[in-house]
Design an enzyme around this catalytic site. Structure first.
Site, short mmCIF file in Angstrom:
data_model
loop_
_atom_site.label_atom_id
_atom_site.label_comp_id
_atom_site.label_asym_id
_atom_site.label_seq_id
_atom_site.Cartn_x
_atom_site.Cartn_y
_atom_site.Cartn_z
CB VAL A 1 75.99 135.24 50.13
CG1 VAL A 1 75.92 135.89 48.76
CG2 VAL A 1 77.17 135.78 50.92
CB CYS A 2 72.33 134.52 47.34
SG CYS A 2 71.26 134.41 45.89
N GLY A 3 70.59 132.96 48.81
CA GLY A 3 69.67 131.99 49.41
C GLY A 3 70.11 131.41 50.73
#
Length: 226
Positions: free
Chosen positions: A128-130
Site C-alpha cells: 500500500v502506498c510507499g
C-alpha cells in the site's frame, strides 16, 4: 489465505489497519478461509508509527516461507521530495520525513526477508502506498509493474519499475495499491481474487465502501492515444 501485514518503525497506520479490517471481515464472512496478523522483521513488539506516536503491536515475526500474502504498508510523516532522502540525514528538521523513514527500512532485516518472500512462488507480495517504494529501493521490483502514492511515482519509475498510475495494479504475484485509502480497495481485491467475488461484495457492503477504478493488469490490448 493467510496474510502477514508487516509493521516497521514509521509505518502509516491506515496503510496497515484498512486492509487488516477488510481481510479480517473477509475471514469472518468466509468461515475462516482468510486469516490475518500483524508482524515485524524483529518479531513480537510494539511498533511506533509515523503518525502522532501511535503504535500497534506486532504479534509475530515475518515468516517469508509461509504461503499466502505478505503485505507491506508505506510510511507516514512529512511530505518531501523522495529524491532528497540521502540529504535528510544532515537535516535534523527532516527526521520525520517519509522518504527518510522508508530509506531507514533498508538498514533493517526486512529487505532480506522480503526478498525471500518475493522469490517464493507460494507467496503474493502486496503493498500500500510507499510500501512498493521500500521494495523498489531494495532492488526487488526491477522490470515489474507497480504503483504507489502519486507523489512517489517518479521515484518508483527511477528504480527500474514500470510505474502505473492506477488505484490497484495486479502484476501476478505482486499486487500494489496507490494512496493511503487504497488499502481498502487492495483488501477487497485480494478477497475477490483469492476467495471469491461474493465474499468481497459482502465485505464491501458491510463497510459501505465501493472500490474505485479498474484494477490494472499487464494484459489485453494497449490503448491508443486519445
Amino acid at each position: 489465505m493467510h496474510v502477514q501485514i508487516v509493521l516497521f518503525d514509521g509505518f502509516d497506520p491506515l496503510d496497515a489497519i484498512a486492509p487488516f479490517e477488510v481481510l479480517h471481515a473477509g475471514g469472518t464472512a468466509s468461515g475462516g478461509a482468510v486469516s490475518v496478523e500483524l508482524v515485524s522483521a524483529e518479531g513480537p513488539r510494539e511498533v511506533v508509527s509515523g503518525t502522532g506516536g501511535l503504535s500497534l503491536r506486532a504479534t509475530g515475526a515475518l515468516d517469508p516461507g509461509r504461503p499466502g500474502v505478505v503485505l507491506v504498508p508505506g510510511g507516514s510523516g512529512r511530505v518531501g521530495d523522495p529524491g532528497d532522502a540521502a540529504d535528510f540525514e544532515d537535516d535534523g528538521a527532516q527526521e520525520d520525513a517519509i522518504a527518510l523513514r522508508l530509506a531507514r527500512v533498508l538498514d533493517t532485516e526486512l529487505p532480506v526477508l522480503l526478498k525471500a518472500a518475493i522469490e517464493d512462488a507460494r507467496i503474493t507480495v502486496a503493498t500500500v502506498c510507499g510500501g512498493s517504494l521500500v521494495l523498489a529501493m531494495a532492488g526487488l521490483l526491477q522490470g515489474r509493474h507497480a504503483t504507489t502514492h502519486h507523489l512517489g511515482l517518479d521515484l518508483l519509475d527511477a528504480t527500474g519499475v514500470h510505474a502505473v498510475r492506477a488505484r490497484v495494479v495486479d502484476d501476478g504475484d505482486l499486487i500494489t495499491a496507490a494512496g493511503v485509502t487504497s488499502g481498502l480497495d487492495l483488501g477487497l481485491y485480494l478477497l475477490e481474487r483469492e476467495v471469491g467475488p461474493q465474499i468481497a461484495h459482502a465485505v464491501e457492503d458491510l463497510f459501505a465502501h465501493e472500490r474505485r477504478g479498474t484494477t490494472w493488469r499487464p494484459d489485453g490490448p494497449e490503448p491508443a492515444a486519445f
